[in-house]
Design a protein around this motif. Structure first.
Motif, mmCIF file in Angstrom:
data_model
loop_
_atom_site.group_PDB
_atom_site.id
_atom_site.type_symbol
_atom_site.label_atom_id
_atom_site.label_comp_id
_atom_site.label_asym_id
_atom_site.label_seq_id
_atom_site.Cartn_x
_atom_site.Cartn_y
_atom_site.Cartn_z
ATOM 1 N N ASP A 1 44.843 62.003 34.983
ATOM 2 C CA ASP A 1 45.331 61.746 36.339
ATOM 3 C C ASP A 1 46.860 61.817 36.279
ATOM 4 O OD1 ASP A 1 46.132 60.791 38.765
ATOM 5 O OD2 ASP A 1 44.879 58.987 38.745
ATOM 6 N N GLY B 1 44.505 63.050 42.604
ATOM 7 C CA GLY B 1 44.345 62.383 41.315
ATOM 8 C C GLY B 1 44.089 63.363 40.192
ATOM 9 N N ALA B 2 42.993 63.117 39.474
ATOM 10 C CA ALA B 2 42.714 63.909 38.266
ATOM 11 C C ALA B 2 42.089 65.274 38.561
ATOM 12 C CB ALA B 2 41.811 63.118 37.341
ATOM 13 N N ASN C 1 49.071 61.135 38.226
ATOM 14 C CA ASN C 1 49.785 60.000 38.815
ATOM 15 C C ASN C 1 50.137 58.958 37.761
ATOM 16 O OD1 ASN C 1 49.710 60.619 41.751
ATOM 17 N ND2 ASN C 1 47.510 60.625 41.381
ATOM 18 N N TYR D 1 36.652 69.830 41.916
ATOM 19 C CA TYR D 1 36.201 68.442 41.863
ATOM 20 C C TYR D 1 34.722 68.379 41.498
ATOM 21 C CZ TYR D 1 34.673 63.845 43.482
ATOM 22 O OH TYR D 1 34.118 62.599 43.559
ATOM 23 N N LEU E 1 33.392 60.122 39.641
ATOM 24 C CA LEU E 1 33.718 59.924 38.225
ATOM 25 C C LEU E 1 35.138 60.376 37.905
ATOM 26 C CD1 LEU E 1 30.397 61.400 36.740
ATOM 27 C CD2 LEU E 1 30.966 58.995 36.963
ATOM 28 N N ILE E 2 35.846 60.853 38.917
ATOM 29 C CA ILE E 2 37.184 61.427 38.689
ATOM 30 C C ILE E 2 38.241 60.447 39.192
ATOM 31 C CG2 ILE E 2 38.634 63.476 39.038
ATOM 32 C CD1 ILE E 2 35.880 64.006 37.678
ATOM 33 N N SER E 3 39.111 60.038 38.299
ATOM 34 C CA SER E 3 40.065 58.981 38.655
ATOM 35 C C SER E 3 41.149 59.483 39.623
ATOM 36 C CB SER E 3 40.729 58.423 37.397
ATOM 37 O OG SER E 3 41.532 59.422 36.818
ATOM 38 N N ASN E 4 41.641 58.549 40.396
ATOM 39 C CA ASN E 4 42.743 58.866 41.321
ATOM 40 C C ASN E 4 43.530 57.590 41.590
ATOM 41 O OD1 ASN E 4 44.492 59.724 43.249
ATOM 42 N ND2 ASN E 4 42.963 60.554 44.642
ATOM 43 N N THR E 5 44.575 57.373 40.819
ATOM 44 C CA THR E 5 45.346 56.137 40.987
ATOM 45 C C THR E 5 46.255 56.190 42.211
ATOM 46 O OG1 THR E 5 46.967 57.013 39.432
ATOM 47 C CG2 THR E 5 45.355 55.490 38.537
ATOM 48 N N GLN F 1 33.123 66.648 38.228
ATOM 49 C CA GLN F 1 32.100 65.602 38.330
ATOM 50 C C GLN F 1 30.928 65.925 37.410
ATOM 51 O OE1 GLN F 1 32.792 62.574 39.989
ATOM 52 N NE2 GLN F 1 31.310 62.884 41.603
#
Lengths: 586, 170
Positions: free
Chosen positions: A278, A166-167, A280, A238, B124-128, A242
């Motif tokens: 992100d 993701g992000a 995606n 990551y 807190l970290i997005s992951n679609t 955070q």
């Protein structure tokens, strides 16, 4: 009698002649078709049977330092329908052949595709031989659709870019558009490594249009894309993201960045930002947060520049560890302007370490204001300011460092404490890397290699610049250690067991309308550990946090990230005491 | 000029075509046809097998893609952070370091349980791209209690210096 004998003979001759003529004509045509026109006819025939097809190449993956996949190419599926062919579907259920109406099939499709039945029914009830039901469904959905065995549903397989984390490192990696065209970040910058080259094959088809087995011929094999290996450690990245996300939220900052650099190699281990994108689904992030501020945004660094200025003063032998400076809290300049410290205080008897410790603007001006501006400018260039880094990230800013000849009297002094010039976070972090690495600034490395077919086809060509003498760099680290040991706000970054060196920064920000400095700051903490032999540089900057009057807001995220770095890389605790250098004098 | 002449019966019989002359090509032709039939059957069956194997291969490729996407989701940092939180694990903002050579502890050990000590709680970290997440419902009966209720068996291991209790997991 003679005429009776002659008749059959003549008849035979005529028949023979006719037969010969027919054979002759057929033979002639045979030779004409099989020999004379053979190539042309074959060509026309082959052209009618031949079909050319593109053999799609796969875009390579992006991997982190440990081989974890940050981006890879998979398939998604477009579910289409041929409305002209729509009709009831027959299905064997427990040996019984049952007929399902179009409505029942539409309900099944709607359930799997997460659509309204009416929507599906409308699509299948249209005219023509093509209508799209849903785009880019995943493999699990595709499998369910296939299992329905509906003769008027057909599926297109589409290459799709997946970012499994993701992000995480989204601002660095960038993203591609729906057709796989790279739009931002490393995806775009390293497209020549990642993109493959499509191939081509031909095959023959039967009258029914089916591919004739064994007729396929590869004209041009596809070349698969290479894998891009980064220096980024995705787990640490990551963690840092955070911490930053939490800090931005709690301090209502506009954004925050954090970097972790391996001091001895120049490898960039973390380049974290909050907010981040992100890849995606970049549309979920506002456009201004889809870029990488670490490379693309510059800011006036403020007091973190004092470490650099001190190092220059030491290296040019304008100062040493025992240089005595009396620092008032304000200093009037010959042309009427003043330089002020951030807090009121009585005149202090400070050494260079003391100036760093209390972050005195007046002190640093007195310490280094006499150094020739051309000399300082050259040092700043060597530290990497004023030009993009060797990473040359897409849209990377060079910052702003005017030539020394263009500095007016005030700029000549304000650059000593980080005003009148602008830097990018990556430039600032690597100026600290130079101090941590015994005075040698290394070009930052973000991309370790490009691997194609198991072979490295690209490796970074890392340059290095000796900026400071080794002894100067060592002394500067010792002085920055006093900032953490004895300083006020900076002491909050202390990690038990480890010697930490660093410097706070509370930089004013120019108002957008150019009316001078506004009331919000860019607060930062740049530091290194273990101070006895620095292995890692950690840099944290929060842009415009609400209510911040000093850099306290940057110390907590610095401490969290540095602690994690030391744990993550199993750095042994410090066993030696800090250098015995004074911060004040009597 | 030739004339037609009568022929005796024996000569006529000798000249009559023999049955074997008819049978040999007929059987030959039949054999060729049968062979061709068998060959085309074999080819058709091979083509069917090829198609079945190709379908199976496509099916397996799809299965691999589904599973690898699941693995991606389950191993993503976001899922692991959420799962750790569900299990009651928290990030301690006050790490303590132990020098194994000297048995010396650096830092003040503090339990990472109270809310204010949590610097980072939850993801807190997005992951679609996350299509599945770890299901811990069977492990965590009471999320409020989490793993704090799990008793660790095994005795405490004491270092030779008797200063620091070592991890029972070694």
């Amino acid at each position: 009698m003679g005429s009776h004998d002659a008749q059959p003979k003549n008849r035979l001759r005529v028949i023979a002649l006719i037969l010969s003529a027919i054979v002759g004509v057929v033979g002639f045509r045979l030779v004409e078709f099989q020999v004379v026109q053979a190539d042309d006819i074959n060509e026309i025939s082959y052209a009618k049977r031949e079909v050319q097809r593109t053999l799609e190449s796969q875009r390579g993956s992006i991997l982190d330092a440990n081989g974890e996949v940050l981006a890879r190419t998979i398939y998604r599926y477009d579910i289409n329908v041929a409305p002209d062919m729509v009709g009831p579907v027959f299905r064997d259920v427990e040996g019984v052949r049952i007929e399902l109406s179009v409505g029942e099939i539409a309900s099944e499709l709607a359930l799997i595709l997460d659509m309204d039945v009416s929507e599906v029914f409308q699509a299948v009830s249209g005219e023509g031989n093509y209508a799209n039901l849903k785009k880019r469904v995943n493999a699990a959905v595709y499998q369910q659709i296939e299992s329905l065995n509906i003769p008027w549903i057909f599926v297109d397989e589409i290459s799709y870019r997946l970012y499994p984390s993701g992000a995480v490192a989204g601002n660095l990696i960038g993203f591609v558009d729906i057709d796989g065209y790279p739009l931002a970040g490393l995806e775009r910058q390293y497209n020549t490594c990642l993109a493959g080259v499509d191939g081509q094959e031909t095959f023959e088809r039967s009258v029914q249009g089916m591919k004739i087995p064994s007729s396929a011929q590869t004209i041009k094999p596809p070349v698969q894309g290479g894998d891009l290996q980064l220096t980024i450690d995705s787990d640490l990245q990551y963690f840092a993201q955070q911490v930053l996300a939490d800090s931005v939220q709690s301090q209502n900052a506009e954004y925050a960045v954090a970097l972790v650099v391996e001091a001895e190699t120049g490898r960039l281990l973390v380049a974290a930002e909050a907010p981040t994108v992100d890849p995606n689904d970049p549309s979920l992030t506002p456009a201004e947060h889809r870029q990488s501020k670490i490379f693309q945004n510059s800011y006036e660094p403020g007091s973190t520049m004092k470490s650099i200025t001190t190092a220059i003063a030491l290296d040019t032998q304008h100062a040493n560890a025992y240089t005595q400076i009396i620092a008032e809290d304000t200093m009037r300049l010959p042309w009427g302007d003043t330089i002020d410290d951030s807090f009121n205080h009585d005149p202090r008897k400070l050494t260079p370490a003391g100036i760093l410790k209390i972050s005195s603007n007046v002190g640093i001006t007195k310490l280094a204001g006499e150094i020739d501006r051309e000399t300082r400018y050259d040092y700043l260039l060597d530290f990497g300011f004023g030009s993009p880094t060797a990473i040359n990230f897409e849209g990377e800013s060079p910052g702003l460092l005017r030539e020394a000849s263009q500095w007016d009297g005030m700029t000549n002094l304000t650059t000593l404490f980080g005003q009148g010039l602008a830097v990018t976070p990556i430039q600032m972090a690597y100026s600290y890397q130079a101090i941590a690495n015994d005075g040698v600034r290394l070009d930052p490395i973000l991309v370790e290699s490009c691997i194609r077919d198991g072979e490295e086809v690209m490796k970074p060509n890392q340059g290095s610049t000796r900026v400071l003498a080794e002894s100067t760099a060592r002394l500067t680290v010792d002085m920055m250690e006093k900032v953490v040991e004895e300083g006020g706000v900076a002491s909050r970054v202390a990690i038990p067991g480890y010697r930490i060196a660093g410097k706070t920064g509370t930089a004013q920000i120019q108002a957008e309308d150019g009316s001078g400095y506004g009331d919000r700051f860019a607060i930062s903490f740049f530091g290194m550990a273990p101070a006895g032999d620095p292995k890692y540089v950690v840099a944290v900057m929060l842009y415009k946090p609400e209510g911040a009057i000093n850099s306290a807001g940057a110390t907590a995220p610095f401490k969290s990230i540095m602690s994690q770095v030391l744990r993550h890389y199993r750095v042994p605790p410090s066993t030696t005491p800090s250098a015995n250098i004074p911060t004040e004098w009597e | 000029m030739s004339r037609l002449a009568f022929m005796n019966k024996r000569d006529a019989r000798a000249l009559r075509p023999k049955a074997v002359m008819l049978l040999v090509p007929t059987i030959g032709l039949a054999a060729v046809l049968v062979l061709q039939l068998m060959l085309s059957n074999a080819l058709a069956s091979g083509a069917h097998e090829l198609r079945d194997l190709k379908n199976e291969s496509e099916q397996l490729n799809t299965d691999v893609q589904i599973l690898s996407e699941e693995v991606d989701s389950l191993s993503s940092q976001q899922n692991l952070a959420d799962a750790a939180k569900q299990l009651g694990m928290v990030s301690n903002a006050n790490p303590v370091f132990i020098n194994l050579d000297s048995d010396r502890v650096y830092g003040e050990p503090q339990p990472a349980v109270s809310e204010e000590k949590l610097r980072v709680s939850g993801n807190l970290i997005s992951n679609t791209a996350m299509s599945v997440s770890t299901d811990l419902s069977s492990l965590v009966q009471n999320p409020a209690v989490g793993v704090a209720t799990i008793e660790i068996s095994g005795g405490e291991v004491i270092l030779s210096s008797a200063m620091i209790p070592a991890s029972p997991t070694r």
